[in-house]
Write a protein that holds these residues in place. Structure first.
Motif, PDB file in Angstrom:
ATOM      1  N   TYR A  76       0.826  -1.203   0.000  1.00  0.00           N
ATOM      2  CA  TYR A  76       0.000   0.000   0.000  1.00  0.00           C
ATOM      3  C   TYR A  76       0.869   1.266   0.000  1.00  0.00           C
ATOM      4  CZ  TYR A  76      -3.086   3.669   1.781  1.00  0.00           C
ATOM      5  OH  TYR A  76      -3.768   4.845   1.957  1.00  0.00           O
ATOM      6  N   GLN A  77       1.955   1.268   0.805  1.00  0.00           N
ATOM      7  CA  GLN A  77       2.750   2.488   0.961  1.00  0.00           C
ATOM      8  C   GLN A  77       3.779   2.685  -0.148  1.00  0.00           C
ATOM      9  OE1 GLN A  77       2.903   3.146   5.755  1.00  0.00           O
ATOM     10  NE2 GLN A  77       4.065   4.401   4.382  1.00  0.00           N
ATOM     11  N   THR A  78       4.328   1.595  -0.664  1.00  0.00           N
ATOM     12  CA  THR A  78       5.374   1.734  -1.677  1.00  0.00           C
ATOM     13  C   THR A  78       4.842   1.628  -3.102  1.00  0.00           C
ATOM     14  OG1 THR A  78       5.890  -0.638  -1.681  1.00  0.00           O
ATOM     15  CG2 THR A  78       7.066   0.751  -0.091  1.00  0.00           C
ATOM     16  N   GLY A  79       3.657   1.036  -3.262  1.00  0.00           N
ATOM     17  CA  GLY A  79       3.134   0.813  -4.605  1.00  0.00           C
ATOM     18  C   GLY A  79       3.827  -0.318  -5.333  1.00  0.00           C
ATOM     19  N   LEU A  80       4.607  -1.124  -4.608  1.00  0.00           N
ATOM     20  CA  LEU A  80       5.331  -2.248  -5.197  1.00  0.00           C
ATOM     21  C   LEU A  80       4.823  -3.564  -4.622  1.00  0.00           C
ATOM     22  CD1 LEU A  80       8.922  -0.771  -4.818  1.00  0.00           C
ATOM     23  CD2 LEU A  80       7.727  -1.067  -6.985  1.00  0.00           C
TER      24      LEU A  80
END
Length: 480
Positions: free
Chosen positions: A367-371
């Motif tokens: 969710y936070q890194t988009g990875l």
């Protein structure tokens, strides 16, 4: 007298090769992970298939000797190292250990990028390993701030004259060979404290290796290197980041927060003992507050006759998520600094270290890194048949240190002894085989399957008949 010509099959076997007499001539390499919360020692040797067999394993608490990855109390560190090594030797009494590869981390670790070139003398000859080694050695003369010391020099892309982005220049011909380098430095006093603690434990240091690089070796495969990944090793005092793309180390960083910070946040936020905070984090902790049940309550025994205390699982998760989000914000910041995103890091984020075992951490990371994210276990290079304890993410650094030793061995960078040649994997580190009776119970024969099916059908027939009888009774009662 005619000098003896060495037989490369029997005298100097290639790494991973089993000699004709049946013994394994590969050396035993020991990795020592000096962490904030634990000190672990693992001894391993590659078998004929190139996989690591673990021959010894021991661990001990850090005894408050290490903070944020740095040895601050040498006396307590020596006691903890001795305890871990004693447990390692106890797991395999035939094991002789006098040299170790040691991991290093901490706030003092820094990195810089440099460029080096070498004008060749013999233009007609192919570029040799000796010339590459000299080019790397020249980078150790790079100016760094006073009080710092170079830990490692890692070449990235090489160039030969006008040829760019070469992974290995050996075999090329040209006037000039050059490379971009990633240089890792650390505080001289912090490095010396590690050396003193290890030496006072009657051990010699074979090499000091940056922990995230060791962990990366343990949890990554060749496909990860090609795809591009970010390795996040969440330790007790720090979280270490290593970024790889196209098989090249692009960036390293030390994030000044780890599992101990989460424990301290719980201790302060919920007004509990540190031991209680650690137990709650491990047993009930979650990195996503929205996944925690609203009505779930943890009851903590009262101290000194006081009434028990009740803590909401939701509140616990909120405290953990706040700190983990801060760590992941650092990860996102560093990735942006080096221009890495989902287009360049197709392998996503690999989470390892003791802190990676938090529930729902994968979801929060994505969710936070988009990875994409996954947990990295150090079983990529381990031989099968070991106890499950050794495959936990918290031992990634130790396994990676052993792999670093074998990299040195295979490239003839260091001298190794084969005095442990006859040592075998101890029974204590072997996985318990499943008894045949249990296998038969788990995998019944076809006759047993049909018998059980008939039994289930018989039970269903009886239930169906009783239900029909029940409805008939109700209908008769209604007619009356």
């Amino acid at each position: 007298m005619t000098p003896k010509i060495p037989n490369h099959v029997t005298d100097f076997p290639f790494p991973g090769q089993t000699p004709a007499h049946g013994g394994n001539r590969n050396p035993v390499v020991v990795g020592l992970d000096i962490g904030t919360t634990k000190i672990a020692a693992i001894a391993g040797r590659k078998n004929e298939f190139g996989k690591l067999e673990i021959l010894g394993f021991g661990k001990a608490g850090s005894n408050n000797s290490v903070q944020h990855g740095q040895v601050l109390n040498i006396e307590n560190a020596v006691k903890a190292i001795n305890e871990a090594m004693a447990n390692c030797r106890q797991s395999n009494p035939n094991l002789k250990i006098d040299e170790v590869y040691v991991g290093i981390a901490g706030h003092h670790i820094k990195s810089l990028q440099t460029r080096g070139d070498l004008v060749r003398q013999s233009l007609d000859d192919e570029i040799s390993q000796m010339e590459v080694d000299r080019l790397i050695a020249d980078q150790r003369k790079t100016y760094i701030p006073a009080g710092d010391q170079i830990i490692d020099v890692i070449p990235q892309e090489f160039t030969v004259d006008n040829y760019q982005n070469i992974k290995s220049p050996i075999g090329y011909s040209g006037v000039k060979v050059g490379a971009n380098f990633h240089i890792i430095t650390g505080d001289r006093h912090a490095i010396r404290n590690i050396q003193r603690a290890v030496n006072k434990s009657n051990l010699a240091i074979k090499d000091i290796v940056l922990q995230p690089l060791a962990s990366a070796d343990a949890v990554m495969g060749d496909h990860d290197l090609e795809a591009g990944v970010a390795i996040l090793d969440i330790g007790g005092g720090t979280s270490d980041l290593a970024v790889f793309q196209e098989g090249i180390l692009r960036h390293t960083a030390v994030i000044p927060f780890g599992g101990e910070n989460i424990t301290n946040d719980i201790k302060t936020g919920l007004s509990v003992l540190r031991s209680q905070a650690e137990a709650m984090k491990v047993q009930f902790g979650s990195a996503l507050a929205q996944q925690a049940k609203n009505n779930a309550i943890i009851t903590i025994p009262g101290i000194g006759g006081m009434n028990p205390k009740q803590v909401s699982v939701k509140t616990l998760a909120q405290i953990i998520q706040a700190r983990m989000s801060e760590i992941l914000d650092f990860v996102t910041y560093h990735l942006k600094q080096v221009g890495m995103d989902h287009r360049t890091l197709n392998g996503g984020v690999i989470l390892t270290g003791g802190g990676s075992q938090l529930k729902h951490l994968i979801q929060l990371t994505e969710y936070q890194t988009g990875l994409n994210a996954r947990i990295g276990f150090p079983n990529e290079h381990l031989a099968s048949g070991h106890i499950s304890e050794l495959t936990k993410p918290m031992y990634s650094t130790c396994v990676g240190l052993i792999l670093k030793g074998y990299n040195d061995y295979e490239r003839n960078l260091k001298q190794f002894t084969t005095s442990n040649m006859e040592v075998q994997m101890p029974e204590a580190l072997k996985a318990t085989p499943i008894p045949e009776e249990t296998l038969e119970e788990e995998f019944p024969s076809d006759d047993e399957k049909h018998s059980k099916a008939r039994q289930r059908f018989s039970i269903w027939e009886k239930m169906q008949k009783s239900l029909i009888d029940l409805f008939k009774e109700e209908e008769e009662n209604e007619l009356k």
